[in-house]
Design a protein around this motif. Structure first.
Motif, short mmCIF file in Angstrom:
data_model
loop_
_atom_site.label_atom_id
_atom_site.label_comp_id
_atom_site.label_asym_id
_atom_site.label_seq_id
_atom_site.Cartn_x
_atom_site.Cartn_y
_atom_site.Cartn_z
N PRO A 10 0.82 -1.23 0.00
CA PRO A 10 0.00 0.00 0.00
C PRO A 10 0.85 1.27 0.00
N TYR A 11 2.01 1.21 0.67
CA TYR A 11 2.87 2.40 0.74
C TYR A 11 3.55 2.66 -0.61
N THR A 53 6.18 10.12 4.47
CA THR A 53 5.49 9.17 5.34
C THR A 53 5.44 7.79 4.69
N HIS A 68 0.41 -2.41 13.29
CA HIS A 68 -1.04 -2.31 13.20
C HIS A 68 -1.78 -3.52 13.78
N ASN B 169 -0.05 5.15 8.95
CA ASN B 169 -1.30 5.03 8.20
C ASN B 169 -2.22 6.23 8.45
N PHE B 433 -6.87 -2.30 4.66
CA PHE B 433 -5.44 -2.20 4.97
C PHE B 433 -5.18 -1.41 6.25
N ARG B 434 -6.23 -1.25 7.04
CA ARG B 434 -6.14 -0.63 8.36
C ARG B 434 -5.61 0.82 8.34
N PHE B 435 -6.11 1.58 7.36
CA PHE B 435 -5.86 3.02 7.36
C PHE B 435 -7.12 3.66 7.94
#
Lengths: 179, 514
Positions: A10-11, A53, A68, B169, B433-435
């Motif tokens: 995702p990053y 970030t 997370h 995130n 995706f846990r954002f």
């Protein structure tokens, strides 16, 4: 796919999108700003912070530090979301997304009433509800009530659709006294 | 003080006139229904109600949304206690003591404690909101652009620090929101930004579209992926009724009421620390300082009272920065701010001078909402709880319908429908995706305010960025922002140390056993 790469995906995606948007922001014209900060400053600054970030996120994921996991907000209390769902249905999700897109695509062609009725019925069936009679009655009632409330009371010009579908909307509008 | 009481009296008269009272009743019932249904969150419910307010006057619409917000903090308690289904994340702590008490054969007593806790938390929060609002507004009148920027930045950082499980995130989510707010024609220079030659994008992306898409469509897609698999209903006891605790029992819990109210009000005032955090923190505080802390989790009243008082007590705290500074501290207050803006009014310190009748009508409606929700909970919950039998796929189809009509009603353009679907998918991906979504929503709403305050400061003070740190108020708030950002790191460090200590203790115990 290796777990570390999957965690960082995702990053990477966000970083790539940010880099593209930064290139778009380079073209934001700033006529005669002189010493002052131009209209490109704020989006560029935001994108730089976002890219930084993302890099932090990638480094963290590559280092294998996953921050997370659900943790309690305060010591002594269980976490709010302790359980990963046991089963996922990606096909159901895909069909749901397609239905939503089709709903919007046909919104102006079928008109609000027909499009909404068909969408709701399909969505309820995709959601694994099998009592067809109740589903049809609910969708019919829902579409009619929403059409009446928004066109007659809130005065929203909902689409009536293209011919021949518009005839259904026009008939209902006559029945409801909507002009 | 007399002025405030007199204005509040006028506010009560306003609430009982016209459509205001009907809006209040509708808001209470709908808010409770939304909180009871596990597929609908409180914020989503308030978002979905927004399009219905287009045809109302401002005061009526704010009363409706506020009533929904207040009763939503209470309704989910019933399903948590009776069925072990938390209607809202704020109700999760109620599972730990409320459900065991109900299973022990005392569901009526558990509901009675909840009712009294919601009443106490609600009334305290209303009193705090009324007493703090005017001094807060007078103080805010002295704010210049650097102070506004600092306050918005503090809002951003505290939302990021408290709103998610991962700081990275949460920051990305915030930047996405701030960036989305830049789409359109720049207000100062009249230059296109990220419009990609799409005409409708020149008007910018409505934050309503982002909210409706991310919260509404996104949540539905997330639940669809799980097959709409809500737990089957298991009533804990046949009868659903409420038994109010005796005065002596209430007096014994006075410290719990006091502690939790304080936690709730404080969490309300800090942007980002909403009802969910308040409810968890209050339970945590009770587990550390409560008289019967060792019995928590076995079904004692303290475990019910603490989270319920705190979650309801956040409402007033949230309303103060919203009305006095125009800064929402939670998802629900962000929607209420949206209703203000849709009706052409920007909340801020001047609202107290120009629209004091409306402000006090809102405060009065908050008092009435608290009392109304308790009466509703006492008398009508048996009936309201029947919505739990509604199949989730039907609720979900209606949620999408609300989202579509809400987005379409704002500008009558199909592009907004495409946008809510795009943001719906984005909201789903965020959740997957846990954002966290809240920072993005606040970024979209407060982004323009932050940019405007920053740019104005730069123009007024010749690009001297140190101005944010050298002025007393903005400097203090900037320091708070830095502390807020450092908070997750400190918290993580503390947890690691605690975990290490626990491991060492376990190893010692094992060694002794062998």
């Amino acid at each position: 796919m290796p777990a570390k790469l999957r965690d960082s995906l995702p990053y990477w995606v966000t970083l790539a999108v940010s880099a593209y948007l930064y290139s778009v922001a380079m073209d934001i014209a700033a006529p005669g700003t002189g010493d002052q900060l131009g209209p490109d400053f704020w989006p560029k600054a935001t994108l730089i912070l976002m890219m930084a970030t993302c890099v932090a996120g990638i480094l963290k994921a590559m280092a294998g530090s996953r921050d997370h996991s659900p943790l309690p907000l305060i010591e002594g209390t269980p976490a709010a979301d302790e359980h990963e769902p046991s089963q996922r249905y990606p096909w159901l999700l895909l069909v749901g997304v397609v239905l939503c897109l089709a709903y919007v695509l046909l919104f102006e062609t079928l008109g609000f009433f027909l499009d909404t009725f068909l969408f709701m019925l399909a969505f309820i069936l995709v959601g694994r509800y099998r009592r067809i009679g109740i589903a049809i009655a609910t969708c019919l009632a829902g579409s009619l009530v929403f059409m009446f409330v928004f066109m007659k009371i809130v005065y929203v010009a909902l689409p009536i659709g293209a011919p021949p579908f518009s005839h259904v909307s026009l008939l209902l509008m006559r029945l409801f006294g909507i002009r | 003080m007399l002025d405030v009481l007199s204005n509040l009296g006028t506010g009560f008269v306003h609430v009982f006139s016209g459509y205001h009272f009907i809006a209040l009743l509708v808001g209470l019932v709908v808010g409770m229904l939304v909180a009871v249904l596990p597929g609908l969150t409180l914020v989503m419910g308030v978002v979905l109600a927004l399009p219905f307010t287009y045809g109302m006057d401002l005061t009526t619409s704010i009363i409706l949304l506020t009533a929904m917000y207040i009763s939503g903090t209470y309704g989910g308690a019933f399903t948590s206690i009776l069925f072990h289904i938390p209607g809202e994340p704020i109700d999760v702590p109620l599972l730990w003591d409320g459900f065991p008490m109900a299973r022990r054969g005392e569901p009526a007593k558990a509901l009675g404690w909840t009712l009294f806790a919601a009443l106490t938390g609600g009334l305290i929060t209303c009193i705090v909101a009324v007493s703090l609002a005017v001094p807060f507004a007078q103080f805010a009148l002295r704010f210049d652009s650097p102070e506004y920027f600092a306050v918005v930045l503090f809002g951003f950082t505290s939302v990021v620090a408290l709103g998610g499980e991962s700081l990275v995130n949460a920051l990305i989510s915030l930047f996405v929101g701030v960036l989305l707010a830049t789409v359109g024609v720049d207000a100062v220079w009249g230059v296109d930004r990220f419009t990609f030659d799409v005409p409708i994008l020149r008007d910018g992306i409505e934050y309503l579209t982002v909210m409706v898409g991310a919260y509404g469509v996104g949540e539905v897609l997330s639940r669809l992926e799980l097959g709409f698999a809500t737990s089957p209903l298991q009533a804990a006891g046949g009868k659903i009724e409420t038994q109010v605790p005796a005065p002596r029992e209430l007096w014994q819990l006075r410290s719990t009421f006091g502690r939790s109210s304080l936690v709730g009000v404080l969490c309300g005032i800090v942007p980002g620390a909403g009802a969910t955090i308040a409810s968890f923190v209050a339970y945590g505080v009770e587990s550390q300082y409560g008289k019967r802390r060792k019995e928590l989790g076995s079904g004692i009243p303290e475990g019910i009272v603490a989270p319920q008082v705190a979650s309801t007590a956040t409402v007033g705290g949230h309303m103060v920065p919203l009305l006095t500074l125009g800064i929402p501290g939670s998802g629900a207050t962000a929607v209420i701010l949206g209703a203000f803006l849709l009706h052409g009014l920007q909340p801020g310190p001047l609202v107290f001078q120009k629209e004091s009748e409306m402000v006090y009508a809102i405060f009065a409606s908050m008092f009435l909402s608290v009392i109304g929700m308790c009466l509703l909970g006492f008398f009508a919950i048996k009936l309201l709880i029947k919505v739990l039998y509604l199949p989730e796929s039907i609720t979900a189809a209606f949620v999408i319908l609300f989202c579509v009509i809400g987005a379409y009603s704002a500008r009558n353009t199909i592009t907004d429908l495409w946008l809510i679907m795009i943001f719906g998918v984005l909201g789903y991906l965020f959740e997957r995706f846990r954002f966290p979504i809240a920072p993005m929503v606040l970024g979209v709403i407060l982004g323009p305010l932050a940019e405007q305050a920053f740019m104005t400061s730069m123009i007024s003070f010749q690009n001297d960025w140190t101005i944010f740190f050298t002025r007393p108020v903005s400097g203090t708030v900037m320091l708070l922002s830095v502390l807020a950002l450092a908070f997750p790191a400190v918290q993580q460090l503390y947890r690691r140390r605690a975990a290490r200590k626990l491991r060492e203790l376990g190893a010692d115990a094992d060694a002794k056993a062998t």
